[in-house]
Design a protein around this motif. Structure first.
Motif, PDB file in Angstrom:
ATOM      1  N   ALA A 132      -4.403  -3.175   2.059  1.00  0.00           N
ATOM      2  CA  ALA A 132      -3.136  -2.355   2.987  1.00  0.00           C
ATOM      3  C   ALA A 132      -3.558  -1.392   3.622  1.00  0.00           C
ATOM      4  N   ASP A 133      -4.669  -0.326   2.887  1.00  0.00           N
ATOM      5  CA  ASP A 133      -5.204   0.513   3.786  1.00  0.00           C
ATOM      6  C   ASP A 133      -5.916   0.148   4.846  1.00  0.00           C
ATOM      7  N   LEU A 134      -6.592  -1.082   4.723  1.00  0.00           N
ATOM      8  CA  LEU A 134      -7.567  -1.653   5.774  1.00  0.00           C
ATOM      9  C   LEU A 134      -6.695  -1.766   6.973  1.00  0.00           C
ATOM     10  N   ARG A 135      -5.535  -2.219   6.701  1.00  0.00           N
ATOM     11  CA  ARG A 135      -4.665  -2.725   7.747  1.00  0.00           C
ATOM     12  C   ARG A 135      -4.020  -1.482   8.633  1.00  0.00           C
ATOM     13  N   ALA A 136      -3.599  -0.602   7.691  1.00  0.00           N
ATOM     14  CA  ALA A 136      -3.174   0.463   8.143  1.00  0.00           C
ATOM     15  C   ALA A 136      -4.145   1.418   9.034  1.00  0.00           C
ATOM     16  N   ASN A 146       2.360 -14.265   3.288  1.00  0.00           N
ATOM     17  CA  ASN A 146       1.713 -15.256   4.065  1.00  0.00           C
ATOM     18  C   ASN A 146       0.529 -14.463   4.997  1.00  0.00           C
ATOM     19  N   SER A 147       0.749 -13.448   5.764  1.00  0.00           N
ATOM     20  CA  SER A 147      -0.338 -12.757   6.336  1.00  0.00           C
ATOM     21  C   SER A 147      -1.214 -12.150   5.208  1.00  0.00           C
ATOM     22  N   GLU A 148      -0.993 -12.084   4.268  1.00  0.00           N
ATOM     23  CA  GLU A 148      -1.910 -11.490   3.216  1.00  0.00           C
ATOM     24  C   GLU A 148      -2.784 -12.690   2.729  1.00  0.00           C
ATOM     25  N   ARG A 149      -2.255 -13.903   2.662  1.00  0.00           N
ATOM     26  CA  ARG A 149      -2.886 -15.283   2.141  1.00  0.00           C
ATOM     27  C   ARG A 149      -3.633 -15.518   3.307  1.00  0.00           C
ATOM     28  N   ALA A 150      -3.345 -15.390   4.620  1.00  0.00           N
ATOM     29  CA  ALA A 150      -4.285 -15.875   5.526  1.00  0.00           C
ATOM     30  C   ALA A 150      -5.500 -15.035   5.651  1.00  0.00           C
ATOM     31  N   ALA A 151      -5.223 -13.863   5.317  1.00  0.00           N
ATOM     32  CA  ALA A 151      -6.526 -12.862   5.697  1.00  0.00           C
ATOM     33  C   ALA A 151      -7.402 -13.325   4.387  1.00  0.00           C
TER      34      ALA A 151
END
Length: 327
Positions: A132-136, A146-151
Motif C-alpha cells: 500500500a505504501d509502495l502504491r501511494a 483484485n488489483s492486489e492479486r494482480a500485482a
C-alpha cells in the motif's frame, strides 16, 4: 486408561516436534554453482567476480535475507548516483549497488505501474515495505483485492517462469496475512522449492538493460563513466551490436573511466578461510585470513589494471555464449 493414551500421544507429538527441530537445524547441503548463479541472476543483475563463492558460503536463506535487509549504500556511490542523469544512474545502480534485489524491484514496479524512471527515488524506500505504501509513493490508489492479486501475480511471474497454482496460492496467503508486506512475500517466494528448481535456471531472456548490466558486472570493471554504455541499453539488442559491445568491453575500449577500487566497494563482509582453508556454508565471518592476494597493489595500480578485464578472452567467450543471453 484414556489419560495414559492421551499422555502418550502428547509425548509422541513433543518428540516429533523436537526431532523436526533437530532435523531443521542441520545445515543444508552446499549450493552448487548453478543455484548460486540463479540467485544472483534473478535477485540481481548477475554475479560479479567472487559473488558465486559468497552465495555458496552463505546458503539460500541467509543470502536471500541479506538482500531483503540490504547493507547501506557506499556513500561515494550514492553521491555519484545523485550527480548523474536518471537513466545513467539507474544503470550504474544496477551494476554497482550491493542492494541488487532493491534495484531489480524498483525497475519492476516502475514498469508495472508504467511510471518514468524519475519516480525511482520516491519508490525505492518502499519496495521492501508494505505494498500500500509502495502504491501511494507512486500516486497509485488501491482498487481492492483484485488489483492486489494482480500485482502479486505479476511479481510472481517476474521471478518465476510459469508459476504453479500452488505457488500462487501460497504466495497470496502470505500477502493477505501480512497486509502485503513485501519482505515476507518475497522471502516465501524466493526460498520456495519451485523458484529454486533447476527448471527455473536460465528460463528467462535478458533485455538490453540486463545484458549490459550483467556483462559489466561479470567483467569486474569499475565504472566511472556510464555514458558509453547507454547506446547498448535497448531491447532487443541486435547480434552485431552485442558483438561490438562485448569486443569493446573485453578490450577495454569503452572509456569507462575507472574510479578508485574502494570507491564503490560493497559493505558486505569479506569471505574468510576456515581452519582447513575452506569456506563452509554460513561461515562468512569466521576467524581466519582474508581471502586476498598479498602483497596488495597500490590503489592507483589496481585502478589502472581494472581499465581492462583481467582475462579478456575468457570474458569474450562468456558474454558471446548464447547461455549468457538468459537468466
Amino acid at each position: 486408561m484414556w489419560v495414559y493414551k492421551v499422555g502418550m500421544r502428547v509425548l509422541i507429538l513433543l518428540f516429533c516436534l523436537l526431532l523436526g527441530g533437530v532435523v531443521h537445524a542441520q545445515p543444508s547441503a552446499a549450493l552448487d554453482d548453478g543455484l548460486a548463479q540463479h540467485l544472483l541472476n534473478r535477485l540481481g543483475y548477475g554475479p560479479a567476480p567472487g559473488e558465486v563463492a559468497r552465495v555458496r558460503a552463505l546458503g539460500v536463506p541467509a543470502w536471500v535475507d541479506g538482500q531483503l535487509a540490504p547493507p547501506p549504500m557506499p556513500p561515494r556511490l550514492e553521491a555519484r548516483l545523485g550527480a548523474l542523469p536518471v537513466p545513467e544512474a539507474v544503470l550504474l545502480r544496477a551494476i554497482a549497488s550491493p542492494r541488487q534485489l532493491e534495484a531489480v524491484l524498483v525497475r519492476f514496479w516502475l514498469d508495472y505501474f508504467k511510471k518514468e524512471e524519475g519516480a525511482d527515488a520516491a519508490l525505492r524506500p518502499h519496495v521492501l515495505g508494505r505494498h500500500a505504501d509502495l502504491r501511494a509513493a507512486l500516486g497509485e490508489h488501491a482498487r481492492g483485492k483484485n488489483s492486489e492479486r494482480a500485482a502479486m501475480e505479476a511479481l510472481l511471474r517476474h521471478f518465476v517462469s510459469a508459476p504453479s497454482a500452488s505457488l500462487q496460492g501460497s504466495t497470496w496467503r502470505v500477502w493477505q496475512a501480512t497486509g502485503g508486506d513485501q519482505r515476507a512475500v518475497l522471502r516465501q517466494l524466493l526460498t520456495s522449492p519451485e523458484f529454486l528448481a533447476p527448471s527455473q535456471w536460465n528460463s528467462k531472456e535478458k533485455d538490453g538493460f540486463r545484458f549490459v548490466a550483467s556483462a559489466v558486472r561479470a567483467s569486474g570493471l569499475a565504472v566511472g563513466n556510464v555514458a558509453p554504455l547507454m547506446a547498448f541499453v535497448r531491447a532487443p539488442l541486435p547480434d552485431a551490436d552485442r558483438a561490438e559491445f562485448v569486443e569493446r568491453l573485453a578490450a577495454g575500449r569503452l572509456a569507462l573511466a575507472p574510479v578508485q577500487p574502494h570507491e564503490y566497494a560493497s559493505s558486505a563482509p569479506p569471505l574468510r578461510a576456515g581452519v582447513a582453508g575452506e569456506v563452509s556454508q554460513g561461515t562468512i565471518a569466521q576467524p581466519g585470513p582474508v581471502l586476498m592476494a598479498a602483497p596488495t597493489p597500490s590503489a592507483a595500480a589496481m585502478a589502472a589494471a581494472r581499465s581492462q578485464p583481467a582475462q579478456p578472452e575468457r570474458l569474450r567467450a562468456l558474454l558471446l555464449d548464447q547461455k549468457f543471453l538468459r537468466y
